[in-house]
Design an enzyme around this catalytic site. Structure first.
Site, PDB file in Angstrom:
ATOM      1  N   ASN A   7      56.239 -26.607-125.053  1.00 39.70           N
ATOM      2  CA  ASN A   7      56.086 -25.167-125.248  1.00 39.70           C
ATOM      3  C   ASN A   7      57.335 -24.525-124.649  1.00 39.70           C
ATOM      4  O   ASN A   7      57.451 -24.380-123.433  1.00 39.70           O
ATOM      5  CB  ASN A   7      54.812 -24.692-124.535  1.00 39.70           C
ATOM      6  CG  ASN A   7      54.574 -23.204-124.739  1.00 39.70           C
ATOM      7  OD1 ASN A   7      55.390 -22.499-125.340  1.00 39.70           O
ATOM      8  ND2 ASN A   7      53.455 -22.723-124.219  1.00 39.70           N
ATOM      9  N   LYS A  14      57.483 -25.914-120.908  1.00 40.60           N
ATOM     10  CA  LYS A  14      56.382 -26.718-120.359  1.00 40.60           C
ATOM     11  C   LYS A  14      56.201 -27.938-121.238  1.00 40.60           C
ATOM     12  O   LYS A  14      56.411 -27.848-122.451  1.00 40.60           O
ATOM     13  CB  LYS A  14      55.081 -25.915-120.353  1.00 40.60           C
ATOM     14  CG  LYS A  14      55.101 -24.788-119.367  1.00 40.60           C
ATOM     15  CD  LYS A  14      53.696 -24.170-119.267  1.00 40.60           C
ATOM     16  CE  LYS A  14      53.785 -22.840-118.570  1.00 40.60           C
ATOM     17  NZ  LYS A  14      53.073 -21.770-119.232  1.00 40.60           N
ATOM     18  N   ARG A  91      54.800 -25.919-129.733  1.00 42.73           N
ATOM     19  CA  ARG A  91      54.030 -24.696-129.963  1.00 42.73           C
ATOM     20  C   ARG A  91      54.995 -23.635-130.492  1.00 42.73           C
ATOM     21  O   ARG A  91      56.064 -23.431-129.923  1.00 42.73           O
ATOM     22  CB  ARG A  91      53.442 -24.210-128.646  1.00 42.73           C
ATOM     23  CG  ARG A  91      52.774 -22.881-128.809  1.00 42.73           C
ATOM     24  CD  ARG A  91      52.552 -22.206-127.500  1.00 42.73           C
ATOM     25  NE  ARG A  91      51.918 -20.916-127.757  1.00 42.73           N
ATOM     26  CZ  ARG A  91      52.114 -19.849-127.009  1.00 42.73           C
ATOM     27  NH1 ARG A  91      52.909 -19.891-125.971  1.00 42.73           N
ATOM     28  NH2 ARG A  91      51.507 -18.734-127.288  1.00 42.73           N
ATOM     29  N   HIS A 180      46.695 -16.904-130.480  1.00 42.48           N
ATOM     30  CA  HIS A 180      45.779 -17.844-129.806  1.00 42.48           C
ATOM     31  C   HIS A 180      45.040 -18.715-130.822  1.00 42.48           C
ATOM     32  O   HIS A 180      43.964 -19.253-130.522  1.00 42.48           O
ATOM     33  CB  HIS A 180      44.697 -17.119-128.978  1.00 42.48           C
ATOM     34  CG  HIS A 180      45.216 -16.375-127.782  1.00 42.48           C
ATOM     35  ND1 HIS A 180      44.670 -15.180-127.384  1.00 42.48           N
ATOM     36  CD2 HIS A 180      46.197 -16.651-126.904  1.00 42.48           C
ATOM     37  CE1 HIS A 180      45.303 -14.750-126.307  1.00 42.48           C
ATOM     38  NE2 HIS A 180      46.249 -15.631-126.002  1.00 42.48           N
ATOM     39  N   ASN A 211      45.125 -14.321-119.245  1.00 40.60           N
ATOM     40  CA  ASN A 211      46.025 -13.172-119.032  1.00 40.60           C
ATOM     41  C   ASN A 211      46.141 -12.373-120.323  1.00 40.60           C
ATOM     42  O   ASN A 211      46.053 -11.164-120.323  1.00 40.60           O
ATOM     43  CB  ASN A 211      47.402 -13.657-118.577  1.00 40.60           C
ATOM     44  CG  ASN A 211      47.369 -14.035-117.115  1.00 40.60           C
ATOM     45  OD1 ASN A 211      46.747 -13.364-116.301  1.00 40.60           O
ATOM     46  ND2 ASN A 211      48.035 -15.131-116.776  1.00 40.60           N
ATOM     47  N   GLY A 212      46.348 -13.090-121.415  1.00 45.52           N
ATOM     48  CA  GLY A 212      46.240 -12.480-122.737  1.00 45.52           C
ATOM     49  C   GLY A 212      44.803 -12.720-123.186  1.00 45.52           C
ATOM     50  O   GLY A 212      44.161 -13.661-122.705  1.00 45.52           O
ATOM     51  N   ARG A 241      48.122  -5.660-120.569  1.00 46.50           N
ATOM     52  CA  ARG A 241      48.247  -5.018-121.889  1.00 46.50           C
ATOM     53  C   ARG A 241      47.057  -4.109-122.166  1.00 46.50           C
ATOM     54  O   ARG A 241      45.928  -4.448-121.800  1.00 46.50           O
ATOM     55  CB  ARG A 241      48.312  -6.088-122.987  1.00 46.50           C
ATOM     56  CG  ARG A 241      49.645  -6.811-123.027  1.00 46.50           C
ATOM     57  CD  ARG A 241      49.623  -7.952-124.024  1.00 46.50           C
ATOM     58  NE  ARG A 241      49.791  -9.224-123.345  1.00 46.50           N
ATOM     59  CZ  ARG A 241      49.625 -10.407-123.912  1.00 46.50           C
ATOM     60  NH1 ARG A 241      49.280 -10.495-125.176  1.00 46.50           N
ATOM     61  NH2 ARG A 241      49.796 -11.514-123.214  1.00 46.50           N
ATOM     62  N   ARG A 285      40.636 -12.661-110.647  1.00 46.73           N
ATOM     63  CA  ARG A 285      40.084 -13.106-109.355  1.00 46.73           C
ATOM     64  C   ARG A 285      40.226 -12.007-108.307  1.00 46.73           C
ATOM     65  O   ARG A 285      39.303 -11.731-107.546  1.00 46.73           O
ATOM     66  CB  ARG A 285      40.814 -14.356-108.857  1.00 46.73           C
ATOM     67  CG  ARG A 285      40.213 -15.631-109.368  1.00 46.73           C
ATOM     68  CD  ARG A 285      41.129 -16.769-109.123  1.00 46.73           C
ATOM     69  NE  ARG A 285      42.396 -16.527-109.820  1.00 46.73           N
ATOM     70  CZ  ARG A 285      43.250 -17.486-110.161  1.00 46.73           C
ATOM     71  NH1 ARG A 285      42.996 -18.719-109.854  1.00 46.73           N
ATOM     72  NH2 ARG A 285      44.363 -17.205-110.794  1.00 46.73           N
ATOM     73  N   GLU A 334      36.476 -19.286-118.864  1.00 47.63           N
ATOM     74  CA  GLU A 334      35.982 -20.567-118.342  1.00 47.63           C
ATOM     75  C   GLU A 334      35.479 -20.451-116.914  1.00 47.63           C
ATOM     76  O   GLU A 334      34.626 -21.216-116.486  1.00 47.63           O
ATOM     77  CB  GLU A 334      37.122 -21.609-118.371  1.00 47.63           C
ATOM     78  CG  GLU A 334      37.496 -22.039-119.769  1.00 47.63           C
ATOM     79  CD  GLU A 334      38.812 -22.810-119.817  1.00 47.63           C
ATOM     80  OE1 GLU A 334      39.146 -23.499-118.832  1.00 47.63           O
ATOM     81  OE2 GLU A 334      39.515 -22.710-120.845  1.00 47.63           O
ATOM     82  N   GLU A 385      45.092 -26.353-125.825  1.00 44.61           N
ATOM     83  CA  GLU A 385      45.991 -26.147-126.958  1.00 44.61           C
ATOM     84  C   GLU A 385      46.950 -27.324-127.123  1.00 44.61           C
ATOM     85  O   GLU A 385      47.295 -27.713-128.232  1.00 44.61           O
ATOM     86  CB  GLU A 385      46.770 -24.834-126.762  1.00 44.61           C
ATOM     87  CG  GLU A 385      45.868 -23.622-126.950  1.00 44.61           C
ATOM     88  CD  GLU A 385      46.324 -22.388-126.193  1.00 44.61           C
ATOM     89  OE1 GLU A 385      46.227 -22.396-124.947  1.00 44.61           O
ATOM     90  OE2 GLU A 385      46.766 -21.423-126.831  1.00 44.61           O
TER      91      GLU A 385
HETATM   92  P1  ADP Z   1      47.217 -17.475-119.634  1.00 46.49           P
HETATM   93  O1  ADP Z   1      46.771 -16.481-120.667  1.00 46.49           O
HETATM   94  O2  ADP Z   1      48.477 -17.063-118.925  1.00 46.49           O
HETATM   95  O3  ADP Z   1      47.191 -18.921-120.096  1.00 46.49           O
HETATM   96  P2  ADP Z   1      44.875 -18.207-118.088  1.00 46.49           P
HETATM   97  O4  ADP Z   1      44.097 -18.657-119.264  1.00 46.49           O
HETATM   98  O5  ADP Z   1      45.291 -19.211-117.077  1.00 46.49           O
HETATM   99  O6  ADP Z   1      46.117 -17.331-118.489  1.00 46.49           O
HETATM  100  O7  ADP Z   1      43.997 -17.093-117.337  1.00 46.49           O
HETATM  101  C1  ADP Z   1      44.428 -16.401-116.229  1.00 46.49           C
HETATM  102  C2  ADP Z   1      43.317 -15.465-115.788  1.00 46.49           C
HETATM  103  O8  ADP Z   1      42.163 -16.248-115.452  1.00 46.49           O
HETATM  104  C3  ADP Z   1      43.668 -14.627-114.574  1.00 46.49           C
HETATM  105  O9  ADP Z   1      43.232 -13.288-114.763  1.00 46.49           O
HETATM  106  C4  ADP Z   1      42.842 -15.280-113.485  1.00 46.49           C
HETATM  107  O10 ADP Z   1      42.478 -14.403-112.486  1.00 46.49           O
HETATM  108  C5  ADP Z   1      41.609 -15.722-114.260  1.00 46.49           C
HETATM  109  N1  ADP Z   1      40.851 -16.700-113.485  1.00 46.49           N
HETATM  110  C6  ADP Z   1      41.180 -17.954-113.153  1.00 46.49           C
HETATM  111  N2  ADP Z   1      40.217 -18.515-112.364  1.00 46.49           N
HETATM  112  C7  ADP Z   1      39.270 -17.546-112.193  1.00 46.49           C
HETATM  113  C8  ADP Z   1      38.030 -17.473-111.479  1.00 46.49           C
HETATM  114  N3  ADP Z   1      37.582 -18.512-110.791  1.00 46.49           N
HETATM  115  N4  ADP Z   1      37.317 -16.325-111.558  1.00 46.49           N
HETATM  116  C9  ADP Z   1      37.775 -15.268-112.254  1.00 46.49           C
HETATM  117  N5  ADP Z   1      38.926 -15.267-112.942  1.00 46.49           N
HETATM  118  C10 ADP Z   1      39.667 -16.385-112.917  1.00 46.49           C
END
Ligand code: ADP
Length: 414
Positions: A7, A14, A91, A180, A211-212, A241, A285, A334, A385
């Site tokens: 990626n 990555k 990707r 996605h 994040n997205g 966003r 978090r 998740e 992915e």
């Molecule tokens: P990206 O879109 O960059 O791949 P991720 O899928 O890793 O991002 O998601 C990141 C988000 O997941 C962040 O907002 C993070 O706070 C949230 N997250 C990760 N672990 C937890 C948790 N245990 N409880 C709540 N939110 C979480």
């Protein structure tokens, strides 16, 4: 067969090395700060301490060379020689309308990806640098490209067109593409497997919330609508966003605040969403921690996030005339049991009932979290992915090999 999944971003890359015999990850890592004197290469190998090196890596060709050195290193590598890498899967964010599925890279494919630079100026050029860097370092090794947009190419016109002058679609291809796709595709396959039902019988809504964030209506295995649009800014509220808003806010704000196009772009992409409303963080978090301490802005950010997601679930249920399964995936989907519980709370009209104990369980495994009498099954499926990219690459390379050997046999017969 060993497949390298890459990626490539503009200043980072990555990777994961897969052994496709049992679909295991032999090594994963990244090269960060490409273009700087202090680039960082990291590598993780299951069961061994992580590796980290700092050195000057000025371009993607050197970045790929360093990662190949890493995976084939005599001491901390996982293969004896880079000749073991039989294919590479990349990707690619934007496949436009051209790419409806993953393909092997050839000169035409490279040209078509270049022609899509306009639609993904931050991503596609970086992916091309990754592809070229692999060609330089591993000449002759087949490469495949897997597009974030491809899964959504099944959307009907009624879903992908915007109600704006049609000339804009004809001239500039302004339409909904969705992103996605690799994740939505992967989790829908996994969900059907977990439910023990054929995908083409199911109506599913998958919520990829990290994040997205994006939400997709998947009917009979194909994407029929998705919340991200021409760019990944539309749809759900995200970490930084805005997601959906009245488009008139753009000229209005530019006028009132004397903002340039680039200012407003940056405001909506980098300074909106959770971080704007909480005034605290884009990280769920941290929002949840602050909420637990009584922070009202964090609570509002969380509530808006949930509210907007629920609206999409309602909309997509209407789009498909029902829903059999709701799937949560990505960082928030998740891991945040409280967010899942909150989203599902107002879905009782659909007959959604969560099993609180199952929802609260901490595991990385795909699982059902709905109660036995829930009319809609609710699932948590960790996305992967990279695995889907490795699988598509493997499929394309083996198909090509068998068609070549078929042609050779035909040639011999003749
Ligand atoms: P990206 O879109 O960059 O791949 P991720 O899928 O890793 O991002 O998601 C990141 C988000 O997941 C962040 O907002 C993070 O706070 C949230 N997250 C990760 N672990 C937890 C948790 N245990 N409880 C709540 N939110 C979480």
């Amino acid at each position: 067969m060993k497949i390298l999944v890459i990626n490539a971003g503009s200043s980072s890359l990555k990777y994961q090395l897969y052994d496709m015999t049992a679909e295991t990850v032999l090594a994963s890592g990244s090269v960060e700060r490409i273009g700087m004197e202090t680039s960082i290469v990291t590598q993780a190998v299951p069961g061994r301490p992580d590796m980290r090196e700092v050195s000057e890596i000025l371009d993607h060709v050197t970045a790929v060379k360093r990662l190949l050195d890493m995976i084939a290193h005599p001491e901390y590598g996982v293969i004896e020689s880079i000749a073991e890498v039989q294919a590479v899967g990349h990707r690619v964010v934007h496949g436009g309308e051209v790419f409806k599925q993953s393909v092997l890279v050839d000169e035409t494919v490279k040209l078509e990806i270049r022609q899509l630079f306009d639609l993904a100026p931050l991503h596609n050029p970086a992916h091309m640098m990754g592809i070229t860097a692999v060609e330089t370092n591993l000449p002759g090794v087949p490469q495949a490209v897997v597009f974030d947009t491809a899964f959504h190419q099944t959307m009907p016109e009624v879903a992908y067109l915007y109600p704006i002058p049609k000339v804009l679609y004809r001239r500039h291809k302004i339409r909904r593409y969705g992103f996605h796709g690799t994740s939505h595709h992967y989790v829908s396959d996994q969900a059907a497997e977990l439910l023990g039902r054929p995908l083409d019988e199911l109506k599913m809504i998958s919520c990829h919330i990290g994040n997205g964030a994006s939400c997709t209506a998947i009917q009979h295995g194909v994407s029929v609508d998705t919340s991200m649009g021409l760019t990944p800014l539309e749809g759900l509220m995200m970490g930084t966003r805005s997601g959906d808003l009245d488009p008139a806010i753009v000229p209005f704000t530019m006028n009132k605040e004397d903002l340039t196009l680039s200012d407003v772009n940056s405001m909506l992409n980098k300074h909106s969403g959770l971080v704007a409303i909480s005034g605290l963080s884009s990280d769920m978090r941290e929002i949840e921690e602050a909420m637990a301490e009584g922070d009202r802005n964090a609570r509002l950010a969380f509530d808006m996030y949930v509210y907007r997601l629920r609206k999409y679930i309602g909309a997509y249920t209407a789009v498909m005339d029902g829903v059999d399964a709701l799937v949560f995936t990505a960082g928030i989907g998740e891991n945040s049991s409280s967010l899942r519980a909150e989203v599902c709370k107002n879905l009782s009209y659909l007959g959604v009932k969560l099993d609180d104990a199952k929802n609260g369980m901490r595991t990385k495994k795909p699982r059902e979290i709905s109660a036995p009498d829930s009319r809609v099954r609710v699932l948590v499926i960790p996305t992967n992915e990279e695995l889907l990219i490795a699988r598509d690459t493997y499929k394309l390379v083996t198909e090509q090999a068998s068609s070549l050997s078929g042609q050779r046999e035909e040639g011999t017969d003749a």
